[in-house]
Design an enzyme around this catalytic site. Structure first.
Site, short mmCIF file in Angstrom:
data_model
loop_
_atom_site.label_atom_id
_atom_site.label_comp_id
_atom_site.label_asym_id
_atom_site.label_seq_id
_atom_site.Cartn_x
_atom_site.Cartn_y
_atom_site.Cartn_z
N ARG A 100 -3.46 4.60 -1.48
CA ARG A 100 -4.13 2.56 -2.02
C ARG A 100 -3.86 1.73 -1.82
O ARG A 100 -2.12 1.53 -1.40
CB ARG A 100 -3.24 2.77 -3.81
CG ARG A 100 -3.79 4.17 -4.01
CD ARG A 100 -3.34 4.44 -5.65
NE ARG A 100 -3.43 5.14 -6.35
CZ ARG A 100 -3.43 5.86 -7.60
NH1 ARG A 100 -3.62 5.25 -8.24
NH2 ARG A 100 -3.41 7.19 -7.38
N HIS B 80 0.90 -1.37 -0.25
CA HIS B 80 0.07 0.57 -0.20
C HIS B 80 1.13 1.28 0.18
O HIS B 80 1.90 1.23 0.41
CB HIS B 80 -1.29 -0.68 1.12
CG HIS B 80 -0.14 0.33 2.62
ND1 HIS B 80 -0.64 1.40 3.01
CD2 HIS B 80 0.32 -0.50 3.21
CE1 HIS B 80 -0.02 2.14 4.21
NE2 HIS B 80 0.71 0.36 4.64
N CYS B 81 -0.21 2.23 -0.23
CA CYS B 81 0.80 3.76 -0.55
C CYS B 81 0.00 4.15 0.47
O CYS B 81 -0.66 4.32 1.45
CB CYS B 81 1.06 4.14 -1.66
SG CYS B 81 -0.22 4.14 -3.06
N MET B 82 -0.16 5.68 0.79
CA MET B 82 -0.48 6.59 1.05
C MET B 82 -2.51 6.47 1.14
O MET B 82 -2.71 7.10 2.12
CB MET B 82 -0.13 8.15 1.30
CG MET B 82 0.97 8.26 1.63
SD MET B 82 1.74 9.87 2.07
CE MET B 82 0.43 10.32 3.33
#
Length: 477
Positions: free
Chosen positions: A49, A45-47
C-alpha cells in the site's frame, strides 16, 4: 511540491514507450484524485500500500482513485488515505518520491485526540518498510532449520554457521533498522537516529557489563558523577529504539535553539547525539525494556488464561485488520515475543488468516465462474492464488469486500483454526512472511510443529472454502 510538473517532464521524454506513458498518466490521475500536489503532506508505503497523509482528506475522490488502472482498493482509516497497489507498490512509491512536505504538518486539536489512529499510523509507518528485511532474514533462518531437520545439510558445517550468523545479525541490529524507519516518521535526521541506536548497541558497553558481572558488581556506570547508566543488552530491542528516536525528535529542536546559525552544522548534531544518547541510556531505554517485558507478560497471561480464546480472537480479527491497514500492529508483538521467549504463537495466525482469505476467494471464483465474464473470473482466481502466496489485498479489495458474507466466513475460519493452532502450540522461532513458502520455517521446532502448521493451512483453506460455498450467494454482494 511540483510532482505533476515532474511527471509531465518524464512523460514527455517517454512518449515512445506507451507502457511508461500510461503509467505516468495513472500517477498524474492519482495525484489529481488526492486533491493535487499541495494536498499531499506525506507519503510512505508498506509491502502492498501507498499511505498518504493529506492536508484535507475530503478532497480525495475514492471513486476516481478506485477506477485508476493498477489501484486495487482504497482505504480511508487511521488518518491516512491508503491506496492498495499490490506487489508493484515500490515502483509507484519511487515514482512519487518527489512528494514531500513544504511546511510543517499542522496538527489540529481533533487529531491530537485520536490516540488510537495516531498510534496505528506510527506503527504502520515504522514497521511497514522494515518488514521485508526482517522477513528475508527470518526466511533464511527457517530454510536453514528445514534443511538441517531433513538432513540435507549438517548443522556443524561452515555453510550453516555463515548463513545463520548473517541472518541472526539482522535481528540483533534490529534497533538500527527500526530507528532509521522511525526517524522518517518522527521527522528527524535518519543518520543521527542510527548513531543513537548504535550507541545503544555499543560493544564496549556490552563488554563492560559482562566484566562487571564477572566480578560480582552491578552492571552500571556513573557518568558526569551523577547520571546513572544501567548497562543492558539492547540487541533486538525495538521499543527502546522507537523511544530513543522520539526523544531525539524532542532534543534536536531544543538544542538547536541555543546554537548560533554559523555553528549549527557542527554543534547541533553533536549536542543532539550526546544529549539524546545519555538520556536514552540512563532511563528511557531501560524503561523501554520494562514496557517490552510488560507487554510480553500481558500476552503470555492471556495465553495462560485461555490459549483457545486468544487464538480465536486474533484469528477472527486478522482479515479485518488487513482491510483497515492496521495489521502491522501484530509485528511488534511478535518481535517482542521472539526476543523474550524465543518463539511466537501469534504469527502462525497471520498465515492462517491469509489462507482463509484465499479459501473464501477461491470459493467465490468457483461459484461465479459460469456467471461472470472470463476476465472477471480470471481476476478472482488470480487474487486467490496471490493470497496463497502471502499477498491478500487483491483478494480482499477485489473480491471479498464485494461479498461481505465471504469475508465473514474467512474471518470465522481463521478464528476457529487459530484457536486450535494456539491450543496445540504451533509456533515460530523467527519472523517470516505469512505464505505457504514459509512452512519450512516451522521445522525449526521439530517435525510435529511442521505437521501441525501444514494441517493448519490446509484446514483453514478448506474450512473457509466450505463455509463460503455453503452460506454465500454470489448474486448477493
Amino acid at each position: 511540491m511540483q510532482l505533476t510538473e515532474s511527471l509531465n517532464d518524464v512523460n514527455s521524454k517517454t512518449n515512445s514507450n506507451s507502457e511508461q506513458s500510461r503509467f505516468n498518466d495513472n500517477l498524474q490521475s492519482l495525484v489529481a484524485a488526492l486533491g493535487g500536489d499541495d494536498n499531499i503532506i506525506n507519503i510512505t508505503h508498506c509491502m502492498t500500500r501507498l499511505r498518504f497523509k493529506l492536508a484535507d482528506e475530503s478532497l480525495a475522490n475514492k471513486e476516481v482513485l478506485e477506477a485508476i488502472p493498477g489501484v486495487k482498493g482504497v482505504v480511508l482509516a487511521q488518518g491516512q488515505t491508503q491506496i492498495v497497489i499490490g506487489v508493484d507498490v515500490e515502483k509507484w512509491y519511487n515514482a512519487l518520491s518527489g512528494v514531500s512536505t513544504t511546511t510543517e504538518e499542522p496538527i489540529s486539536e481533533a487529531e491530537k485526540g485520536k490516540l488510537f489512529q495516531n498510534a496505528m499510523r506510527v506503527v504502520a509507518g515504522i514497521f511497514g518498510p522494515v518488514v521485508p528485511a526482517i522477513a528475508g532474514a527470518g526466511m533464511l533462518m527457517g530454510l536453514l532449520s528445514g534443511l538441517i531437520a531433513t538432513n540435507v545439510i549438517s548443522e556443524s558445517s561452515d555453510t550453516v554457521f555463515f548463513f545463520r550468523s548473517i541472518s541472526t545479525a539482522v535481528f540483533f541490529f534490529l534497533p538500527m533498522l527500526v530507528s532509521f524507519s522511525a526517524a522518517k516518521v518522527f521527522k528527524v535526521n535518519e543518520y543521527i537516529a542510527l548513531a543513537v541506536s548504535s550507541a545503544m548497541l555499543a560493544p564496549k558497553l556490552v563488554d563492560k557489563a559482562a566484566m562487571l558481572k564477572e566480578v560480582g558488581s552491578a552492571p552500571e556506570l556513573t557518568v558526569l558523577g551523577v547520571v546513572p547508566i544501567e548497562l543492558l543488552n539492547y540487541g533486538g530491542a525495538i521499543v527502546p529504539a522507537i523511544l530513543a528516536v522520539w526523544v531525539l525528535s524532542k532534543v534536536t529542536p531544543f538544542v538547536d535553539r541555543f546554537v548560533p546559525s554559523s555553528a549549527k552544522p557542527v554543534f547541533t548534531p553533536l549536542l543532539a547525539f550526546t544529549v539524546t544518547s545519555t538520556i536514552v541510556l540512563s532511563f528511557v531505554a531501560p524503561a523501554g525494556m520494562w514496557l517490552s517485558n510488560g507487554a510480553g507478560w500481558v500476552v503470555s497471561s492471556l495465553l495462560e488464561i485461555s490459549p483457545t480464546l486468544t487464538g480465536f480472537v486474533f484469528g477472527i480479527t486478522r482479515p479485518i485488520t488487513i482491510v483497515f491497514g492496521i495489521h502491522h500492529s501484530m509485528t511488534p508483538i511478535s518481535l517482542n515475543n521472539f526476543a523474550l521467549y524465543g518463539k511466537d504463537l501469534l504469527m502462525p495466525i497471520m498465515c492462517l488468516g491469509n489462507l482463509a482469505i484465499a479459501g473464501a476467494t477461491m470459493a467465490v471464483w468457483y461459484k461465479q465462474r459460469n456467471r461472470v465474464s472470463k476476465e472477471q473470473s480470471s481476476v478472482t482466481v488470480g487474487s486467490g492464488i496471490t493470497a496463497i502466496l502471502g499477498i491478500t489485498e487483491p483478494a480482499l479489495f477485489g473480491v471479498l469486500t464485494k461479498y461481505t458474507k465471504a469475508l465473514f466466513m474467512a474471518s470465522l475460519a481463521a478464528g476457529i483454526v487459530g484457536a486450535i493452532s494456539v491450543t496445540i502450540d504451533t509456533h515460530l522461532t523467527s519472523y517470516i512472511l505469512s505464505s505457504v513458502f514459509s512452512l519450512p520455517a516451522y521445522l525449526a521446532s521439530g517435525t510435529q510443529n511442521f505437521i501441525q502448521a501444514v494441517l493448519g493451512v490446509v484446514g483453514v483453506f478448506a474450512l473457509a472454502f466450505t463455509l463460503t460455498m455453503m452460506f454465500v450467494n454470489v448474486d448477493d454482494k
